[in-house]
Enzyme design. Sequence first.
Site, short mmCIF file in Angstrom:
data_model
loop_
_atom_site.label_atom_id
_atom_site.label_comp_id
_atom_site.label_asym_id
_atom_site.label_seq_id
_atom_site.Cartn_x
_atom_site.Cartn_y
_atom_site.Cartn_z
N ASP A 191 2.48 -22.08 19.43
CA ASP A 191 1.52 -23.14 19.10
C ASP A 191 2.21 -24.25 18.31
OD1 ASP A 191 -0.42 -21.57 20.22
OD2 ASP A 191 -1.13 -20.79 18.29
N1 URA Z 1 -0.12 -16.20 18.09
C1 URA Z 1 -0.65 -17.39 17.73
O1 URA Z 1 -1.79 -17.46 17.31
N2 URA Z 1 0.13 -18.50 17.85
C2 URA Z 1 1.40 -18.45 18.31
O2 URA Z 1 2.07 -19.49 18.38
C3 URA Z 1 1.95 -17.21 18.67
C4 URA Z 1 1.16 -16.09 18.54
#
Ligand code: URA
Length: 237
Positions: free
Chosen positions: A106
């Site tokens: 993310d």
């Molecule tokens: N879980 C999440 O919420 N975000 C990420 O980037 C990776 C795993």
Amino acid sequence: MSLSTQRLDHFLAKQCQISKGKVRLLLAQKRVCVDGTVNCSIEQSVNKFSKISLDGTVLQDNPAYYVMLHKPVGVVCATKDKQHSTVIDLLPFDFKNQLHIVGRLDLNTSGLVLLTNDSRWSEAITQPEQKIEKTYQVTLEKPIDNSYIDGFKQGMYFKYENITTQPADLTIINQHCAQVILTEGKYHQIKRMFGRYRNPVVGLHRSQIGDLTLDNSLTPGQSRHLTEHEVALFNKV
Ligand code: URA
């Protein structure tokens, strides 16, 4: 994005504009070299990364690239984006536009991101049945307790996708920090799992994929090629 293969005799007939009979002869005379060996069979399969030469003249030699990046917070895991800079923008390599991302993070997650142009290798990491472990360090707004460990292990039902998450391993580091190991990567998975406890994630960092650890000499935004040993940690599918 699977890497297509073809038989060596098809490749040679097409590339050299010769008959299958002539191909057979060239192979019998050991004039063709594939990935360093002249003991080739007509039905062996080759792909775009096979190094193929005839009488010492190179017919195909496409390099495969494997890169690790320390992704900073605020950079998007995409090849193009109108609003944010992308992981591709950060790379100093002239071949960077040939690469694809192996498992996204993310926008506000930092840590290990892999990039390659070898789709067989990336599939060995991302296919769900491979169950490759991804290790994250999580910082939480509120204190955590031992009840989280069982919740993560049992799995959680996500109504939107109609799935129950695979058992995940949670280790408490201190009141506000945990290490979580996932074998899958659902949308915002870690944030949603802590969301069940109404405990917002305030920091998320991926430190490891399988046995491959983020090089701690890389500062956020820096990248490097993987070593041969690191590439070989994942068996191509
Ligand atoms: N879980 C999440 O919420 N975000 C990420 O980037 C990776 C795993």
